[in-house]
Scaffold this motif. Structure first.
Motif, mmCIF file in Angstrom:
data_model
loop_
_atom_site.group_PDB
_atom_site.id
_atom_site.type_symbol
_atom_site.label_atom_id
_atom_site.label_comp_id
_atom_site.label_asym_id
_atom_site.label_seq_id
_atom_site.Cartn_x
_atom_site.Cartn_y
_atom_site.Cartn_z
ATOM 1 N N SER A 1 2.667 9.439 -0.518
ATOM 2 C CA SER A 1 2.508 9.656 -1.954
ATOM 3 C C SER A 1 2.429 8.281 -2.611
ATOM 4 C CB SER A 1 3.692 10.441 -2.523
ATOM 5 O OG SER A 1 4.805 9.580 -2.703
ATOM 6 N N GLY A 2 2.172 8.263 -3.925
ATOM 7 C CA GLY A 2 2.033 6.990 -4.640
ATOM 8 C C GLY A 2 3.314 6.183 -4.704
ATOM 9 N N THR A 3 4.443 6.796 -4.322
ATOM 10 C CA THR A 3 5.710 6.049 -4.345
ATOM 11 C C THR A 3 6.265 5.815 -2.936
ATOM 12 O OG1 THR A 3 6.882 8.134 -4.663
ATOM 13 C CG2 THR A 3 6.403 6.820 -6.649
ATOM 14 N N ASP A 4 5.438 6.017 -1.924
ATOM 15 C CA ASP A 4 5.852 5.813 -0.525
ATOM 16 C C ASP A 4 5.177 4.529 -0.033
ATOM 17 O OD1 ASP A 4 6.402 5.912 2.174
ATOM 18 O OD2 ASP A 4 5.338 7.784 2.558
ATOM 19 N N PRO A 5 5.856 3.379 -0.170
ATOM 20 C CA PRO A 5 5.180 2.110 0.114
ATOM 21 C C PRO A 5 5.219 1.710 1.586
ATOM 22 C CG PRO A 5 7.361 1.692 -0.756
ATOM 23 C CD PRO A 5 7.237 3.185 -0.632
ATOM 24 N N GLN B 1 0.863 -1.181 0.000
ATOM 25 C CA GLN B 1 0.000 0.000 0.000
ATOM 26 C C GLN B 1 0.897 1.227 0.000
ATOM 27 O OE1 GLN B 1 -2.084 -1.221 3.632
ATOM 28 N NE2 GLN B 1 -3.954 -1.146 2.419
ATOM 29 N N THR B 2 0.312 2.412 -0.168
ATOM 30 C CA THR B 2 1.144 3.617 -0.167
ATOM 31 C C THR B 2 0.681 4.571 0.931
ATOM 32 O OG1 THR B 2 -0.223 4.571 -1.893
ATOM 33 C CG2 THR B 2 1.800 3.479 -2.594
ATOM 34 N N LYS B 3 1.606 5.476 1.315
ATOM 35 C CA LYS B 3 1.317 6.394 2.432
ATOM 36 C C LYS B 3 1.292 7.843 1.953
ATOM 37 C CE LYS B 3 4.602 4.734 5.138
ATOM 38 N NZ LYS B 3 5.427 4.507 6.342
ATOM 39 N N SER C 1 4.405 -2.099 3.507
ATOM 40 C CA SER C 1 4.024 -3.490 3.236
ATOM 41 C C SER C 1 3.610 -4.191 4.524
ATOM 42 C CB SER C 1 5.217 -4.225 2.625
ATOM 43 O OG SER C 1 6.221 -4.382 3.606
ATOM 44 N N VAL D 1 11.690 0.701 -0.009
ATOM 45 C CA VAL D 1 11.723 0.551 -1.481
ATOM 46 C C VAL D 1 12.786 -0.467 -1.874
ATOM 47 C CG1 VAL D 1 12.170 1.731 -3.660
ATOM 48 C CG2 VAL D 1 10.758 2.847 -1.920
ATOM 49 N N TYR E 1 9.486 11.511 -0.394
ATOM 50 C CA TYR E 1 8.562 10.827 -1.310
ATOM 51 C C TYR E 1 7.644 11.829 -2.021
ATOM 52 C CZ TYR E 1 9.804 6.347 0.846
ATOM 53 O OH TYR E 1 10.476 5.230 1.279
#
Ligand code: IPD
Ligand code: CA
Ligand code: CA
Length: 267
Positions: free
Chosen positions: A42-46, A38-40, A48, A96, A165
């Motif tokens: 921003s769309g590139t801040d994962p 999932q992301t936090k 898991s 990441v 991010y």
């Protein structure tokens, strides 16, 4: 038997939990990918299932041994402190890298009192390396004492850094980068602030800076860098109010001069 408040006991607990979390994370890495996370912010801040499982393991271990201590964990753990001590946890720094199957990620645990970090550990499960420190008692890498010996000049310095991010912040960070890159040996973007700080402590980088950073990213690593002999600059009222810089003192001042051109250059 309950643990004492002795910093060495606190460090031993942090180290045990960091190693256990590392085993948990290694066991989950093969089954995860960046698409499943999932992301936090921003769309590139994962984030898991592994980040959450690691935090759960650490928080459960702390609650069993240190029920009166506070907790601040990246993935949401929040407990107010009754004892005056608070644990600051990044259960997986370098998410990441972890989700791409790269080796540069770690578990970071620090315990703070009213004066800041008292003890801290950073453990990198893929290499088995553990850095740790107790305030006023030095830093170690796998038990061997760390002491910075050389302070290279700015032009010879290998500088680690990291990026937010968030796209807007990255645009600002790119401006700083444009000033730093021509003035130093080279830059490294390793993907884990905690490991970047440990690399300053053990001499595998000369300096680290990042403009926007969270307490859990740096609580243990900054103590380890300081106890190895580095100067750290960051937080409210400093030239890096939302960030952190770590380097031997002379290099720190020179790097600040590049990051903030209004500052007098000393090297
Ligand atoms: C990130 C890493 C990265 C740094 C970012 C952090 P995460 O933490 O430490 O190197 O540049 O600012 O947010 O998300 O992997 O725990
Ligand atoms: Ca982090
Ligand atoms: Ca994290």
């Amino acid at each position: 038997m309950p643990l004492t408040d002795a910093p060495r006991d606190l460090l031993a607990l942090a180290t045990r939990l960091a190693l256990e979390a590392g085993v948990e994370l290694l066991g989950r890495q093969a089954g995860l990918s960046v698409e499943q996370a999932q992301t936090k912010s921003s769309g590139t801040d994962p984030v898991s299932a592994a980040d959450r499982a690691s935090e759960r393991l650490i928080v459960t271990g702390l609650a069993a041994e240190r029920p009166k201590d506070g907790v601040l964990g990246e993935e949401g753990a929040r407990t107010a402190s009754v004892s005056g001590l608070t644990w600051v946890i990044d259960p997986l720094d370098g998410t990441v890298n972890y989700l791409y199957g790269r080796p540069d990620w770690c578990v970071s645990i620090a315990v703070e009192d009213g004066e800041g970090a008292l003890a801290g550990v950073v453990h990198q499960p893929t290499t088995g390396i553990t850095w740790s420190a107790v305030r006023g008692a030095g830093a170690t890498r796998d038990g061997r004492p760390l002491q910075l010996r050389t302070s290279r000049g700015l032009a010879e310095a290998l500088v680690a850094t990291g990026f937010s991010y968030l796209a807007d912040r990255r645009a600002e960070q790119a401006e700083y980068l444009g000033r730093v890159l021509p003035g130093v040996r080279d830059l490294r973007r390793g993907g884990s602030a905690a490991l970047d700080l440990c690399s300053v402590a053990d001499g595998t980088a000369d300096a680290y800076y990042e403009h926007v950073i969270q307490p859990w990213d740096v609580a243990a690593g900054a103590l380890i860098a300081r106890e190895a002999g580095a100067t750290t600059v960051g937080g409210p009222g400093t030239p890096l109010p939302g960030g952190l810089l770590a380097a031997p003192a002379g290099l720190a001042e020179a790097l600040l001069g590049l990051l903030d051109p209004s500052r007098k250059r000393v090297a």
